[in-house]
Design an enzyme around this catalytic site. Structure first.
Site, PDB file in Angstrom:
ATOM      1  N   CYS B  10       0.848  -1.191   0.000  1.00 37.33           N
ATOM      2  CA  CYS B  10       0.000   0.000   0.000  1.00 37.33           C
ATOM      3  C   CYS B  10       0.885   1.244   0.000  1.00 37.33           C
ATOM      4  O   CYS B  10       2.088   1.177   0.172  1.00 37.33           O
ATOM      5  CB  CYS B  10      -0.895   0.007   1.229  1.00 37.33           C
ATOM      6  SG  CYS B  10       0.033  -0.228   2.750  1.00 37.33           S
ATOM      7  N   CYS B  13       2.977   1.835   3.063  1.00 38.35           N
ATOM      8  CA  CYS B  13       4.187   1.020   3.191  1.00 38.35           C
ATOM      9  C   CYS B  13       5.339   1.667   2.435  1.00 38.35           C
ATOM     10  O   CYS B  13       6.479   1.661   2.897  1.00 38.35           O
ATOM     11  CB  CYS B  13       3.948  -0.382   2.639  1.00 38.35           C
ATOM     12  SG  CYS B  13       2.394  -1.095   3.120  1.00 38.35           S
TER      13      CYS B  13
END
Lengths: 332, 77
Positions: B10, B13
């Site tokens: 994502c 991250c």
């Protein structure tokens, strides 16, 4: 007009926006009553309304959510069992993440901490199915009785579904690495500034993820609203057709979209005389189950448990569909 | 040292990975950033909310994107 009526019309339904868009459509020389003008109005009004409501709602709900990180939810649910524990799990599911993609880590974390499957599945079913944002959007597009009925039946599916899955005694049908995963508990609390930052990040992240689904959903909604003849929809999904609920469910299950994208489609279908139960079944099928989430789930549970989960949820959705179609006159 | 970023790719991250890299570089540490996307492995650290930050196999944070300054504080002995 009562204060509540004003709030409902202007803040939730955004009557002012509908009027402004009508003005705009007229200004560019289109007749809002015509097909093209009507499509443009539906599209522009719905897109703006959904984006405004979504941003505000996700922000507010994320602030609430920041008080219930998964670790805390797990502590609250730990050591409980029985129907009230299932209800509590389903309720906590309504204030936790919007996306079925975050369900798998939660499933692993709950199971590793030896929470009963009944509790875990009540939570997992309610989490994508019912959330506060979708309830308020439902109230905005339809009305409050439909929104509250949706929450209620969504919770019932979660509680009953979790209980049935618990009864089946499939504790051994979970992948081994899940049960052997370590349990890491934290007890961090956020400062107010952090909560606000978290909420802002959630708004940005969720909007980034769903904007395309919303546009596609509104586009399909606008097309149905103005271009598909009522007779065509009626002959396929009409109230008098017993197969309308199963058809809507079967179409919805493999689809992956957020509830926010399905709402405009639901709105247009209702306008074409499709039964409320059929539309709710479609929305629930799209949000509760999707091909990507089934594939992910397959890696953490064994086939019999996966099949039971799919059967229970699909059965629940079908039941709700038939029930609401029979009771439509109560709501609309 | 090895810094692992736990998460399914994502946006958060990516940001966390960049912050970790910046923090390590600013402190002159020779850090290798490893992305862990497989949730069986993520579960192995007991993490329920991503992104997670693991420094030398020790879980340092989960569920939030730490700033460069916050990671620096974790990296300093």
């Amino acid at each position: 007009m009562s204060i509540f009526g004003w709030i409902n019309d202007q803040l939730l339904r955004m009557q002012w926006l509908a009027d402004a868009v009508t003005e705009g459509v007229l200004a560019v020389g289109l007749d809002p009553a015509s097909r093209i003008g009507g499509s443009v109005h539906f599209f522009v009004y719905d897109v703006i309304k959904i984006f405004i409501l979504l941003s505000v709602l996700i922000f507010l709900i994320s602030v609430v959510q920041s008080y219930f990180p998964p670790e805390r939810t797990r502590r609250i649910l730990g050591g409980r069992s029985g129907i009230w524990a299932n209800t509590l799990a389903a309720l906590l599911g309504t204030i936790t993440p919007f996306c079925s993609c975050s369900s798998i880590p939660l499933f692993i974390g709950f199971t590793a901490a030896r929470l009963p499957l009944a509790i875990t599945f009540s939570f997992l079913i309610s989490s994508p199915l019912v959330d506060l944002a979708s309830v308020i959007l439902l109230a905005s597009i339809f009305n409050w009785s439909i929104a509250l009925a949706y929450v209620f039946v969504g919770l019932v599916v979660a509680v009953v579904g979790g209980t049935l899955i618990g009864r089946a005694g499939m504790e051994d049908q979970v992948a081994d690495f899940v049960r052997n995963a370590p349990v890491h508990d934290t007890d961090e609390t956020m400062m107010w500034r952090e909560r606000l930052r978290y909420a802002r990040d959630q708004v940005l992240e969720i909007m980034h993820r769903v904007w395309l689904y919303v546009l596609i959903g509104v586009g399909i909604g606008a097309a149905i609203h103005n271009w598909v003849p009522e007779a065509v929809i009626g002959s396929l999904l009409g109230q008098d057709k017993w197969w309308s609920v199963p058809v809507a469910t079967v179409i919805g299950v493999p689809m992956y979209a957020d509830i926010f994208g399905t709402l405009p489609i639901a709105e247009a279908l209702i306008g074409k005389g499709v039964g409320l139960g059929t539309v709710l079944a479609f929305m629930m099928a799209v949000t509760a189950l999707s091909l990507p989430s089934i594939i992910m789930l397959k890696r953490v549970v064994k086939l019999p448990l996966l099949a039971l989960f799919l059967t229970v949820v699909t059965g629940g959705i079908l039941g709700i569909g038939f029930l609401f179609n029979a009771l439509t006159h109560w709501f609309i | 040292m090895i810094i692992k970023i736990l998460g399914s790719g994502c946006k958060k991250c990516v940001t966390l990975g960049n912050n970790a890299k910046a923090a390590a570089e600013a402190m002159g540490k020779d850090a290798e950033i490893v992305k862990v996307t497989d949730f069986a492995q993520i579960a192995g650290y007991g993490v329920m909310s991503t992104p997670g930050l693991v420094i030398d196999e020790k879980l340092a944070a989960s569920g939030k994107v730490l700033s460069v300054a916050e990671i620096s504080a974790l990296l300093s002995p």
